[in-house]
Design an enzyme around this catalytic site. Structure first.
Site, mmCIF file in Angstrom:
data_model
loop_
_atom_site.group_PDB
_atom_site.id
_atom_site.type_symbol
_atom_site.label_atom_id
_atom_site.label_comp_id
_atom_site.label_asym_id
_atom_site.label_seq_id
_atom_site.Cartn_x
_atom_site.Cartn_y
_atom_site.Cartn_z
ATOM 1 N N ARG A 97 0.589 -1.247 0.047
ATOM 2 C CA ARG A 97 -0.122 -0.200 -0.010
ATOM 3 C C ARG A 97 1.252 0.976 -0.096
ATOM 4 O O ARG A 97 0.730 2.157 -0.537
ATOM 5 C CB ARG A 97 -1.086 -0.245 1.433
ATOM 6 C CG ARG A 97 -2.083 -0.853 1.434
ATOM 7 C CD ARG A 97 -2.673 -0.826 2.349
ATOM 8 N NE ARG A 97 -3.811 0.556 2.148
ATOM 9 C CZ ARG A 97 -4.444 0.904 3.281
ATOM 10 N NH1 ARG A 97 -4.799 0.140 3.731
ATOM 11 N NH2 ARG A 97 -5.505 1.679 3.080
ATOM 12 N N CYS A 150 -1.640 5.844 8.885
ATOM 13 C CA CYS A 150 -1.723 4.619 8.714
ATOM 14 C C CYS A 150 -2.800 4.602 7.536
ATOM 15 O O CYS A 150 -2.759 5.756 7.050
ATOM 16 C CB CYS A 150 -1.654 3.292 9.224
ATOM 17 S SG CYS A 150 -3.397 3.947 11.384
#
Ligand SMILES: NC(=O)C1=CN([C@@H]2O[C@H](COP(=O)(O)OP(=O)(O)OC[C@H]3O[C@@H](n4cnc5c(N)ncnc54)[C@H](OP(=O)(O)O)[C@@H]3O)[C@@H](O)[C@H]2O)C=CC1
Ligand SMILES: CC(C)(CO)C(=O)C(=O)O
Length: 600
Positions: free
Chosen positions: A499, A556
């Site tokens: 990611r 995050c």
């Protein structure tokens, strides 16, 4: 009864003056210049209501006092002076017997004095003493409490409050204008008082009782008391006496400098009471296997400051930062012991995994006995919006209502866990620490580490708590601050490497990372057993990424696993700020640049 008061400092002189003013027989053991001044002119006794010269009878040493069967000895020395005073007095003649046959009353802080007295004296009474008073100049003492000078929670040692002599003492002290409550469980009241006195060294050394230091000192003390099986009274809430009767008030022309320990430094006495205040916590911690690094640091620091004649307030609070870190983790064994203790921690089960909507069912299927289910989406976050992200910080009032529902009270210790390496539980840890709960820990290894039986079903409904949350105790980054951080420090991206690199994006509108952020996937905080890696390994990991010397921030997907990273950083001794909006906020703002990279 006559009161023979051993120690004519702040407490001894104040109690002697109050008894003398009430016409109750008293003799004050007052040594040196102070004794000489009182003998000559009486005691100059300052109160918020005015100053009086009180003719208190004094004796310079025990040989000047002829004890009778009707005397009560009152210990009013500092705790480090108690043993010597007991030796001096215990075997002196008293009426038909010796002084050790007389009742002795300790008006001292800490937990050791009554125990020391009981070695020689058969009848020992003690008190939890709220009596703010100051002795700095020979011949003069001020008592700052008003309307009453102080509150005494009196009891027998080790327990009980039935002895008629204790009742007579309580009556005399009441006549002498103290607010008095008899308590059958003295140690509990003294433990409650010690939660404040662990801060005496703080105001003595640094001139202020900094909030975070007090929180950590108390958190250590509470853990130690729990391990030692010592219940703790809440002096304000449980007192039958309204504690506002002895609030610290101004004495015209004099401000109260500080605690009794502060006064030891101010007078340059060469010793302080730290070994019996912070040191009591350290001792109990050592006996019961509970680390107490901050109390230990303060015990050492105040002892050396007193010995070297340091002035009060002359030390720099920054020196406490490292040793004083609140532990982040609790082991399963330690938790099991704490749950058996008189004051078990509040246990939070935060069963949430991205993509699994059945957290509550997992809780019902089996949780640690007594744990309360916490819903991450609704209790640990405000509703999602593209502008704020998937898990915005909850409104403080909502978080407070949730914490109270879980049973969190002022001073509660909290332990959170989940069944996924604490990736979700860390959000509860971070939020509660952010909101000012001092003692919040994660169960290392989570549910898998728990060896005891599990409870199924809904469990009990906790008694509602009364905690007052005050957010702002941990640093937070806005989107602009997160954007700027890479040029001033280190911004860590806690998501999986794919990611970060932008190879795949399962949930947010754009793939990639915040320009300048470094990849530090949360999974690498854990070992193969899903416990946090040792502090030294975590420190090496983060230092290799450049974290440690300048500011550190973490994001995050939505500020959940970033909290785990902040916990790992805290274990490694590194402070870090959370960017709560995280990628879910950033990637929703088309004007924010996105960086992609390839695996190296
Ligand atoms: N001050 C405060 O506001 C409060 C204090 N306390 C507690 O009360 C206790 C007493 O504190 P505080 O009054 O401040 O202490 P101080 O240091 O002001 O007074 C202690 C006195 O005891 C004398 N002393 C020591 N050993 C002997 C002995 N063997 N015989 C006769 N006198 C002796 C000392 O005399 P010398 O100077 O000659 O050594 C000193 O004057 C402590 O446990 C403290 O924590 C509790 C609540 C409030
Ligand atoms: C906190 C205080 C003033 C309460 O009486 C005290 O116990 C001390 O100074 O040692």
């Amino acid at each position: 009864m006559r009161y023979v008061i051993i120690g004519a400092g702040a407490i001894g002189s104040t109690v002697a003056a109050q008894l003398q003013l009430a016409g109750i027989p008293v003799v004050l053991l007052a040594r040196g210049e102070h004794g000489a001044a009182i003998r000559e002119n009486g005691l100059r006794y300052l109160r918020p209501s005015g100053t009086r010269q009180v003719r208190v009878p004094v004796a310079e040493h025990p040989g000047e006092v002829t004890l009778t069967d009707d005397d009560v000895l009152v210990l009013a020395t500092k705790s480090q002076q108690t043993e010597q005073a007991l030796q001096e007095w215990a075997w002196r003649p008293a009426g038909e017997g010796v002084a050790a046959d007389l009742p002795v009353l300790s008006l001292q802080n800490g937990l050791e004095n009554e125990r020391a007295a009981l070695r020689r004296f058969g009848t020992v009474f003690g008190a939890s003493v709220w009596l703010p008073c100051t002795y700095l100049t020979p011949g003069e003492v001020s008592a700052e409490g008003a309307e009453k000078p102080g509150i005494l929670w009196l009891g027998g040692y080790p327990a009980g409050a039935d002895d008629p002599r204790l009742h007579a003492i309580a009556e005399d002290l009441g006549t002498a204008d103290f607010a008095v409550q008899l308590v059958p469980d003295l140690i509990r009241w003294k433990a409650g008082k010690l939660l404040g006195n662990v801060g005496n060294a703080v105001d003595a050394l640094y001139g202020e009782r900094a909030g975070w230091v007090m929180d950590e000192l108390r958190a250590e003390a509470r853990r130690v008391f729990a391990a030692a099986g010592i219940a703790v009274a809440d002096l304000v809430r449980e007192s039958e006496v309204d504690v506002s009767v002895a609030a610290i008030a101004e004495i015209p022309g004099r401000s109260r400098g500080g605690s009794s320990t502060w006064q030891s430094l101010a007078r340059g006495t060469g010793s302080a009471e730290g070994d019996f205040l912070n040191g009591e916590i350290v001792l109990l911690g050592r006996l019961h296997g509970v680390p107490t690094p901050l109390n230990e640091a303060l015990q050492r620091r105040i002892a050396l400051a007193a010995e070297h004649g340091a002035a009060p307030g002359s030390a720099d609070l920054a020196e406490l930062r490292t040793p004083g870190r609140t532990p982040v983790l609790v082991s399963a064994g330690e938790l099991a012991r704490e749950l058996e203790s008189a004051e078990p921690p509040i246990l939070l089960d935060v069963r949430w995994v991205l993509g699994d909507p059945h957290g509550h069912q997992h809780y019902l299927d089996g949780h640690i006995p007594g744990a309360v289910y916490v819903d991450l989406h609704t209790e640990l976050a405000a509703p999602p919006t593209p502008a704020e992200g998937r898990h915005p910080l909850p409104e403080p009032a909502d978080l407070q209502a949730a914490a109270r529902r879980w049973g969190v009270r002022e001073g509660s210790r909290v332990v959170a866990y989940d069944s996924n390496g604490n990736l979700a539980a860390a959000r509860a840890w971070w939020l509660l620490r952010w909101a000012g709960v001092a003692d919040v820990r994660l169960l290392d290894g989570g549910l898998d580490a728990w060896q005891g039986p599990l409870e199924t079903g809904f469990g009990r409904t906790p008694e509602p708590g009364d905690v007052v949350l005050k957010p702002g105790n941990l640093p937070v980054l806005t989107i602009d601050e997160a954007a700027a951080l890479p040029s001033a420090g280190v911004l860590l991206d806690a998501r999986a490497g794919e990611r970060y690199r932008g190879e795949q994006e399962p949930i947010d509108p754009r793939a990639g990372h915040i320009p300048g952020a470094l990849s530090a996937p949360t999974g690498e905080n854990l070992g193969p057993d899903r416990r946090f890696r040792p502090a030294a390994e975590l420190a090496e990991r983060f230092r290799a990424l450049g974290a440690g010397d300048g500011p550190v921030g973490v994001y995050c997907g939505s500020g959940v696993t970033a909290a785990h990273q902040i916990a790992a950083l805290a274990i490694a001794g590194i402070d870090a700020a959370l960017y709560p909006g995280s990628w879910s906020q950033w990637s929703n703002q088309p004007d924010r640049p996105v960086e992609r990279s390839v695996e190296t």
